[in-house]
Enzyme design. Sequence first.
Site, PDB file in Angstrom:
ATOM      1  N   LYS A  78      -6.931  13.911   7.242  1.00 15.61           N
ATOM      2  CA  LYS A  78      -8.074  13.884   8.159  1.00 15.61           C
ATOM      3  C   LYS A  78      -7.556  14.195   9.551  1.00 15.61           C
ATOM      4  CE  LYS A  78     -12.565  12.767   7.794  1.00 15.61           C
ATOM      5  NZ  LYS A  78     -13.442  12.942   6.625  1.00 15.61           N
ATOM      6  N   LYS A 124     -27.157  14.736   9.091  1.00 19.83           N
ATOM      7  CA  LYS A 124     -26.657  15.780   8.208  1.00 19.83           C
ATOM      8  C   LYS A 124     -26.968  15.519   6.736  1.00 19.83           C
ATOM      9  CE  LYS A 124     -22.563  17.741  10.534  1.00 19.83           C
ATOM     10  NZ  LYS A 124     -21.103  17.870  10.416  1.00 19.83           N
ATOM     11  N   GLY A 137     -28.363  12.346   5.388  1.00 23.21           N
ATOM     12  CA  GLY A 137     -29.491  11.464   5.117  1.00 23.21           C
ATOM     13  C   GLY A 137     -30.810  12.170   4.893  1.00 23.21           C
ATOM     14  N   HIS A 138     -31.077  13.243   5.644  1.00 21.08           N
ATOM     15  CA  HIS A 138     -32.373  13.884   5.482  1.00 21.08           C
ATOM     16  C   HIS A 138     -32.464  14.647   4.161  1.00 21.08           C
ATOM     17  CE1 HIS A 138     -30.527  17.659   6.992  1.00 21.08           C
ATOM     18  NE2 HIS A 138     -31.596  18.280   6.491  1.00 21.08           N
TER      19      HIS A 138
END
Length: 363
Positions: A88, A191, A193-194
Amino acid sequence: MTDVSTGVLHTLFHSDQGGHEQVVLCQDRRSGLKAVIAIHSTALGPALGGTRFYPYANEEEAVADALNLARGMSYKNAMAGLDHGGGKAVIIGDPDRDKTEELLLAYGRFVASLGGRYVTACDVGTYVADMDVVARECRWTTGRSPEHGGAGDSSVLTAYGVYQGMRASAQHLWGDPSLRGRTVGIAGVGKVGHHLVEHLLAEGAEVVITDVRQEAVWRVADRHPAVGVAADTEALIQVEGLDIYAPCALGGALSDESVPVLTAKVVCGAANNQLAHPGVEKDLADRGILYAPDYVVNAGGVIQVADELHGFDFERCKAKAAKIFDTTLAIFARAKEDGIPPAAAADRIAEQRMHDARTADGR
């Protein structure tokens, strides 16, 4: 030096919390870039993980976040069945103010300097367009736009994987994978959740949402007037009749403060590092709340970006992401068999795969 050695460096070299292979501190004065690239493990292959652009309070906080996120990616990639280790990167700064083309190009050069040990992608604060810029300096970049040979937005399959995790949780707890009539609370409708809202509504679930950004709430509510809206996360987790809680924002959503008042019977969401500390999952189990390990159910995105390295095929990726249903069920079964919480069961399975890979490789 004493403060540093007992903080970040202790975490880095402590085998339980750290054990990372490599940490690179990156600075480019011309562009203002300050970044940390953490490689936790390459036992299964090149480390793969996104780039987070975030205004950390200080450098130590940024390093600690990179270490934690990189370790999580090792486990996520192992459980997703990918031939990748975990890594990361974090860029320190406000993406709305500090992100420039020059800075992203400088960052790309640092990633390229690792010679393929680390493959980067999008994360919080970075987007497909940013990866297109990074890729101009670094071929080990995924999450690019289709116009630049990439797979595009990985949040689509991330949401699909979380949805499969919810179905597996319902199967395990209620004996039926259907989410029709279930009430699902989603904290964070950005990003990922919808997209998750769309899956749930299509199956006939009742959905309640919240987000710290009012415009994100409005976007969903305008499109789907039947969706309920909670004032904030504290209100959401106490909604009466909530079946599933989906943390889809930043980590630490499950804490000593939130778990005692949580009304849901299942926690399954897209956010990374949802457990504020390791003891929280026992608190969930003691309350009879089923926890679907975050790094297992949110692996759809990393499945997508990994596939991009070999010539992206959406249907192939979707089929792999659909297997998150079976993987989640297997974790619940292992947890029951071993008498441990699901997150511990997932860790054991992932650690075994990494151990077997190191042994086969003679490491």
